[in-house]
Scaffold this active site. Sequence first.
Site, PDB file in Angstrom:
ATOM      1  N   ARG A 167       0.834  -1.206   0.000  1.00 52.32           N
ATOM      2  CA  ARG A 167       0.000   0.000   0.000  1.00 52.32           C
ATOM      3  C   ARG A 167       0.870   1.258   0.000  1.00 52.32           C
ATOM      4  NH1 ARG A 167      -5.458   1.767   0.585  1.00 52.32           N
ATOM      5  NH2 ARG A 167      -6.182  -0.390   0.471  1.00 52.32           N
TER       6      ARG A 167
ATOM      7  N   GLU B 137      -9.693   6.379   6.791  1.00 46.41           N
ATOM      8  CA  GLU B 137      -8.250   6.601   6.738  1.00 46.41           C
ATOM      9  C   GLU B 137      -7.803   7.815   5.917  1.00 46.41           C
ATOM     10  OE1 GLU B 137      -8.008   2.463   5.387  1.00 46.41           O
ATOM     11  OE2 GLU B 137      -6.173   2.336   6.560  1.00 46.41           O
TER      12      GLU B 137
HETATM   13  N1  MTE Z   1     -12.023   6.301  14.177  1.00 41.16           N
HETATM   14  C1  MTE Z   1     -12.106   6.070  15.507  1.00 41.16           C
HETATM   15  N2  MTE Z   1     -12.803   6.918  16.260  1.00 41.16           N
HETATM   16  N3  MTE Z   1     -11.477   5.006  16.073  1.00 41.16           N
HETATM   17  C2  MTE Z   1     -10.728   4.125  15.329  1.00 41.16           C
HETATM   18  O1  MTE Z   1     -10.175   3.160  15.857  1.00 41.16           O
HETATM   19  N4  MTE Z   1      -9.896   3.528  13.085  1.00 41.16           N
HETATM   20  C3  MTE Z   1      -9.555   4.028  11.745  1.00 41.16           C
HETATM   21  C4  MTE Z   1     -10.737   4.755  11.124  1.00 41.16           C
HETATM   22  N5  MTE Z   1     -11.293   5.702  12.053  1.00 41.16           N
HETATM   23  C5  MTE Z   1     -10.625   4.355  13.918  1.00 41.16           C
HETATM   24  C6  MTE Z   1     -11.334   5.467  13.378  1.00 41.16           C
HETATM   25  C7  MTE Z   1      -9.123   2.994  10.837  1.00 41.16           C
HETATM   26  S1  MTE Z   1      -7.520   2.471  10.914  1.00 41.16           S
HETATM   27  C8  MTE Z   1      -9.946   2.460   9.905  1.00 41.16           C
HETATM   28  S2  MTE Z   1      -9.405   1.318   8.772  1.00 41.16           S
HETATM   29  C9  MTE Z   1     -11.368   2.826   9.821  1.00 41.16           C
HETATM   30  O2  MTE Z   1     -11.732   3.786  10.812  1.00 41.16           O
HETATM   31  C10 MTE Z   1     -12.206   1.575   9.989  1.00 41.16           C
HETATM   32  O3  MTE Z   1     -13.555   1.831  10.016  1.00 41.16           O
HETATM   33  P1  MTE Z   1     -14.432   2.060   8.693  1.00 41.16           P
HETATM   34  O4  MTE Z   1     -13.974   1.068   7.684  1.00 41.16           O
HETATM   35  O5  MTE Z   1     -15.808   1.807   9.150  1.00 41.16           O
HETATM   36  O6  MTE Z   1     -14.179   3.466   8.264  1.00 41.16           O
HETATM   37 MO1  MOS Z   2      -7.261   0.446   9.419  1.00 41.73          MO
HETATM   38  S1  MOS Z   2      -5.220   0.587   9.484  1.00 41.73           S
HETATM   39  O1  MOS Z   2      -7.205  -0.382   7.878  1.00 41.73           O
HETATM   40  O2  MOS Z   2      -7.488  -0.807  10.579  1.00 41.73           O
END
Ligand code: MTE
Ligand code: MOS
Length: 775
Positions: A324, A726
């Site tokens: 990635r 992300e």
């Molecule tokens: N937001 C919060 N509040 N807490 C989290 O742990 N993880 C991030 C992002 N936003 C996270 C977050 C990561 S690494 C990812 S991959 C995505 O949320 C995962 O959730 P989604 O696929 O529903 O966006």
């Molecule tokens: Mo998010 S790093 O893909 O859990």
Amino acid sequence: MRKLIDAPANQQTGDVIGKSQPHESAIRQVTGQARYVDDYVVPMGTYHAAVGLATDTRATLKGLDLEAVRQSPGVIDVITIDDIPGQRDIAPVFDGDPILVDGEIRFHGQPLFAVLADTHRHAQQAATKARVVSEPLPPCLSVSQAHEQQRFVRPLHRMERGDWQAGLESSQHIASAHLSIGGQEHMYLEGQVALAIPDEEDRLLIHTSSQHPSEVQKLVAEVLDVPLNKVVVDMRRMGGGFGGKETQAAQWACLAAVLARRNGRAVKLRLPRAQDMQATGKRHPFENGYTVGFDAQGLIQACHVDISGNCGISADLSDAIVDRAMFHADNGYYLGDCLVEGHRCQTNQVSHTAFRGFGGPQGMIMAEAMMDRIARTVQQDPLSVRKRNLYDADARSETHYGMPVGKPLLADLIEKLEHSSDYWQRREAITAFNQGSPVIKRGLALTPVKFGISFTAKHLNQAGALVHVYTDGSVQVNHGGTEMGQGLHTKIAQIAANELGIGTDGIEVTATRTDKVPNTSPTAASSGTDINGKAVQNACQQIRQRLAEFYAASVNGDADTVVFSQGRVQCNGKSTTFQDLVQQAYIGRVSLSASGFYKTPKIHYDRDTGKGRPFFYFAYGAACSEVQLDVLTGEYKVTRVDILHDVGNSINPAIDRGQIEGGFIQGMGWLTTEELRWNADGKLDSNNPATYKIPAIGDTPAIFNVDLYPRANDEDSIYHSKAVGEPPFMLAISVWCAIKDAIASTADYRHDPDLNTPATPEQVLWALKSLEEPS
Ligand code: MTE
Ligand code: MOS
């Protein structure tokens, strides 16, 4: 200055989609009522486990004397790897993650054994009492050592286009640089924890704080040597995951499970913060270099980007993470003829793992590093050079891995932000300010983000859902995604409510459970809403269709004309409430439950050729950051940030804004204050919140304008929204570039300083020094 905007234009209308709704747990979370694993009422006689960590960085284990551990107050049981009844390796993809030290200690902080006691405190005390006899081996502690010793967790991967060597040779200008990019501690508020509750015979229920309950289920079954159908994993919410609980929550659940099985009691294992920070992986530090050839206008002709991830001791997810990084080495720019190479270096550190952006940030920063260097070389504003190098709709429209970028949205998005942030007026003002200010310097940078959405492991791009409608018309929704604060369950409730034409009050999204929706993918790659939302939509539409046919028959209408809206159902001039229809349908023996499924279309990637379409679509954004820096101390402050971010049709603007703001601040922490320090022996010194500095509320820019880019996703994603978890993280690269801009002002913007990350005041001082004229 904060602008309140509601649903952007071009929004799919409906009662609930596109409306700002609070996070489904918001009130429970701020009032302390939301329950996390450590809050659960535990079964009678629950025991507590702790792990004993190795204090060698690399050594042969000659002896492990656990007598004092066994004699410690309250101790019930102690296990080493030899007590694991089934599989001992809990690696997620490629082998190499023994559940406890297996003969050789391979990193400082590696769990050697687990101890069970009557209380958490007793278990913790006992865990410190082992006598370890070990024979040290020379550790490998850096990427450069790994290269020297040819230690890699996975083979090199290359993405190549055209004759890049000839391209470099024929370029008017050439620049090259090396960049050390720091890792990052996840610092989720809720640490790693698991509760294993034994059931009849070999059945087991696990509560875990994991982004990947199905993998926890599989690994628990494998270490216990039982079929997967004997293990149920339940996950209501995490107090943050950020990637740190994608693979690395499993170990604690597996250890708790083994101890629960041996002792016939429920077992809780919760890592204290310092242990959590030492025994679990972080964002990969990277050592990257580039050579770029460009013309007098700063247009890239050719380049070679060489990136090396510090993967720690094992592969974990590193293959996909370094991939990635490689996929994002272009960010939004056409790289010309190029070679992107990605090394997966093995070191004697804890195995580094997923972290928001999943390697993307460490690749993308190289593209932005090149832009700044090119701009200073050709003496143009960095924003002009960035705009010139963007993908276009013609000859420069395909990525270095052969994926067409589609409509090049960044040019328009950047232009809008350029205006709303007053970039050029501020540029002039800042240049003038800096001329008259010898100590305090200001810097400005506007950088874009283009982030690919989909798991690059194709099979993970699938999701399931299970929807039940009860006889009172209330609805339970279950799906494969996990809630970690990002608001997934809130959006899912909106989707279900919209499909069934009722309010979100009528929807309960229940804990993620492997016995409700099986074989799920991790909630990661920002795809939670994209894939689970579609699966939930699919399940709801099946139920709606059955209800429509039933109602149409009762009013002599056509099922295709039945409308579900605002809790009512209409057809053929008649109407009833959703609740009444559900009751009638139950009496009429209509199934009120359905499972849904979704798989992402169009994606493929061929590792042999390094070409394909690994992403369903790209999410875009741009940020303009301003900093103020003291050249005597190297200290600085981010004073203003303007963001324009593309979430397609927003399902919930409030949640999306929260993700954008939070992601940006977390990215800013990665690039500025968050410094991981391993000492010369390989011990992590920054192993608690006192020595590892995440951004605090006072670091929030005083002016922080966040807007959503009003444009639907061209692809058929759920309601044409875009993933948001992300991508905003990488908007923070604008802060790093703004700091470099302030530093460059001390040399009249003639040079682009080398600035490793995190850009601590020390790093800033080194960078300032590198620009000083030799006296
Ligand atoms: N937001 C919060 N509040 N807490 C989290 O742990 N993880 C991030 C992002 N936003 C996270 C977050 C990561 S690494 C990812 S991959 C995505 O949320 C995962 O959730 P989604 O696929 O529903 O966006
Ligand atoms: Mo998010 S790093 O893909 O859990």
